[in-house]
Design a protein around this motif. Sequence first.
Motif, mmCIF file in Angstrom:
data_model
loop_
_atom_site.group_PDB
_atom_site.id
_atom_site.type_symbol
_atom_site.label_atom_id
_atom_site.label_comp_id
_atom_site.label_asym_id
_atom_site.label_seq_id
_atom_site.Cartn_x
_atom_site.Cartn_y
_atom_site.Cartn_z
ATOM 1 N N ALA A 150 1.145 -1.293 -0.423
ATOM 2 C CA ALA A 150 -0.251 -0.066 0.050
ATOM 3 C C ALA A 150 1.348 1.430 -0.441
ATOM 4 C CB ALA A 150 -1.141 -0.377 0.875
ATOM 5 N N ARG A 151 2.146 1.616 0.576
ATOM 6 C CA ARG A 151 2.808 2.792 0.742
ATOM 7 C C ARG A 151 3.022 2.618 -0.525
ATOM 8 N NH1 ARG A 151 5.098 -0.333 5.282
ATOM 9 N NH2 ARG A 151 3.656 0.236 7.644
ATOM 10 N N ARG A 152 4.071 1.433 -1.263
ATOM 11 C CA ARG A 152 4.432 1.981 -2.898
ATOM 12 C C ARG A 152 3.465 2.837 -3.847
ATOM 13 N NH1 ARG A 152 6.718 -3.457 -1.669
ATOM 14 N NH2 ARG A 152 5.753 -4.100 -2.744
ATOM 15 N N ALA A 153 1.931 1.500 -3.273
ATOM 16 C CA ALA A 153 1.219 2.672 -4.535
ATOM 17 C C ALA A 153 0.588 3.651 -4.154
ATOM 18 C CB ALA A 153 -0.251 0.905 -4.142
ATOM 19 N N TRP A 154 1.160 4.286 -3.249
ATOM 20 C CA TRP A 154 0.856 5.547 -2.688
ATOM 21 C C TRP A 154 1.574 6.140 -3.246
ATOM 22 C CZ3 TRP A 154 -3.321 8.263 -2.989
ATOM 23 C CH2 TRP A 154 -3.538 9.563 -1.834
ATOM 24 N N ALA A 155 3.126 5.655 -2.810
ATOM 25 C CA ALA A 155 3.904 6.222 -3.745
ATOM 26 C C ALA A 155 4.024 7.118 -5.443
ATOM 27 C CB ALA A 155 5.366 6.517 -3.882
ATOM 28 N N VAL A 156 3.669 5.724 -6.370
ATOM 29 C CA VAL A 156 3.113 6.099 -7.126
ATOM 30 C C VAL A 156 2.063 7.032 -7.415
ATOM 31 C CG1 VAL A 156 1.881 4.916 -9.196
ATOM 32 C CG2 VAL A 156 3.796 4.027 -7.849
ATOM 33 N N ALA A 157 0.020 6.951 -6.459
ATOM 34 C CA ALA A 157 -0.766 8.229 -6.587
ATOM 35 C C ALA A 157 -0.379 9.003 -6.436
ATOM 36 C CB ALA A 157 -1.541 7.534 -6.050
ATOM 37 N N ARG A 158 0.630 9.472 -5.688
ATOM 38 C CA ARG A 158 1.300 10.793 -4.790
ATOM 39 C C ARG A 158 1.730 11.548 -6.062
ATOM 40 N NH1 ARG A 158 4.468 9.668 -0.698
ATOM 41 N NH2 ARG A 158 2.935 10.735 1.244
ATOM 42 N N GLU A 159 2.455 10.964 -6.977
ATOM 43 C CA GLU A 159 3.180 11.474 -8.206
ATOM 44 C C GLU A 159 1.950 11.916 -8.950
ATOM 45 O OE1 GLU A 159 6.242 8.576 -10.135
ATOM 46 O OE2 GLU A 159 7.317 8.696 -8.503
ATOM 47 N N MET A 160 0.992 11.160 -9.371
ATOM 48 C CA MET A 160 0.093 11.192 -9.810
ATOM 49 C C MET A 160 -0.837 12.182 -9.581
ATOM 50 S SD MET A 160 -1.100 6.922 -11.192
ATOM 51 C CE MET A 160 -2.824 8.039 -11.949
ATOM 52 N N LEU A 161 -0.654 12.468 -8.241
ATOM 53 C CA LEU A 161 -2.079 13.522 -8.113
ATOM 54 C C LEU A 161 -1.212 15.214 -8.128
ATOM 55 C CD1 LEU A 161 -3.041 12.177 -5.049
ATOM 56 C CD2 LEU A 161 -3.997 13.177 -6.753
ATOM 57 N N SER A 162 0.299 14.884 -8.689
ATOM 58 C CA SER A 162 1.159 15.915 -8.188
ATOM 59 C C SER A 162 1.261 16.323 -10.103
ATOM 60 C CB SER A 162 3.083 16.097 -7.774
ATOM 61 O OG SER A 162 3.046 14.785 -8.897
ATOM 62 N N ASP A 163 1.250 15.241 -10.929
ATOM 63 C CA ASP A 163 1.272 16.174 -12.624
ATOM 64 C C ASP A 163 -0.323 16.643 -12.930
ATOM 65 O OD1 ASP A 163 0.710 15.767 -15.234
ATOM 66 O OD2 ASP A 163 1.271 13.601 -14.843
ATOM 67 N N PRO A 164 0.067 17.986 -12.694
ATOM 68 C CA PRO A 164 -0.998 18.674 -13.952
ATOM 69 C C PRO A 164 -1.455 18.410 -15.776
ATOM 70 C CG PRO A 164 0.708 20.130 -13.561
ATOM 71 C CD PRO A 164 0.777 18.886 -13.499
ATOM 72 N N SER A 165 -1.323 17.306 -16.153
ATOM 73 C CA SER A 165 -1.482 16.494 -17.084
ATOM 74 C C SER A 165 -2.544 15.927 -17.056
ATOM 75 C CB SER A 165 -0.022 16.133 -18.011
ATOM 76 O OG SER A 165 0.134 14.946 -17.352
ATOM 77 N N LEU A 166 -2.808 15.005 -15.489
ATOM 78 C CA LEU A 166 -3.341 13.737 -15.724
ATOM 79 C C LEU A 166 -5.613 15.308 -15.051
ATOM 80 C CD1 LEU A 166 -2.072 11.454 -13.854
ATOM 81 C CD2 LEU A 166 -3.124 11.546 -16.033
ATOM 82 N N GLY A 167 -6.401 14.710 -15.968
ATOM 83 C CA GLY A 167 -7.249 15.490 -15.172
ATOM 84 C C GLY A 167 -8.353 15.228 -14.639
ATOM 85 N N LEU A 168 -8.014 13.257 -14.691
ATOM 86 C CA LEU A 168 -9.168 12.787 -14.355
ATOM 87 C C LEU A 168 -7.994 11.603 -13.222
ATOM 88 C CD1 LEU A 168 -13.338 12.086 -13.653
ATOM 89 C CD2 LEU A 168 -11.393 9.974 -14.236
ATOM 90 N N ILE A 169 -8.651 11.224 -12.034
ATOM 91 C CA ILE A 169 -7.286 10.022 -11.711
ATOM 92 C C ILE A 169 -8.424 9.237 -10.783
ATOM 93 C CG2 ILE A 169 -5.561 8.792 -9.505
ATOM 94 C CD1 ILE A 169 -4.345 11.896 -10.625
ATOM 95 N N VAL A 170 -8.639 7.818 -10.674
ATOM 96 C CA VAL A 170 -9.154 7.201 -10.403
ATOM 97 C C VAL A 170 -8.610 6.336 -9.206
ATOM 98 C CG1 VAL A 170 -10.753 5.033 -10.250
ATOM 99 C CG2 VAL A 170 -11.352 6.924 -11.986
#
Length: 201
Positions: A110-130
């Motif tokens: 889960a910690r490794r997964a959240w590290a990936v999710a955190r990167e996605m959440l810092s990427d302004p090119s992603l308009g929607l994240i599930v």
Amino acid sequence: MSAGDREQGHRTRMQRKKAVVDAAIARADRDKGLLLVLTGNGKGKSSSAFGMLARALGHGLRVGVAQFIKGRSDTGEEAFFRAQPNVVWHVLGEGFTWETQNLERDRETARRAWAVAREMLSDPSLGLIVLDELTYAFKNGWLDLPIVLADLAARPAMQHVVITGRGAPEALCEAADTVSELRDVKHAFRAGIRAQKGVDL
């Protein structure tokens, strides 16, 4: 009552309803990135999120998926969305905890997964994240909810996030803009019917 009276009564009711709806639409004059939570014991939380993913792609948005529990890569939604341009897809889980039977391994996954999710959440090119099935990480104590909420709050202003899973914690629901709870009324699995391609996976 004559047919003419019924028609006039209907027209009057619809005119009143239209005025109420038009006023509500006029009041909704802001744009922002939304946080949506799809929770409850009913089937369809992830399916609803993937429907929003398709909708976002239809509007030309770049989208991302992080799956926190699922460890398999043979679902219909993954096969479809990975074939589309503008999709970032991560399968980050190893299956439900009764399958792994290793608490520390589940926490680390889960910690490794959240590290990936955190990167996605810092990427302004992603308009929607599930963030699919993220709620289980809180229920099982794998992730620190205040840290996750802080990361969600720090994301780009127009980035939409959809979180799925049963038992969404109250603090997450309070932080969300929209919360939907799916109720379980009946499920084929309880009648001995296995998961079906195109419906369940």
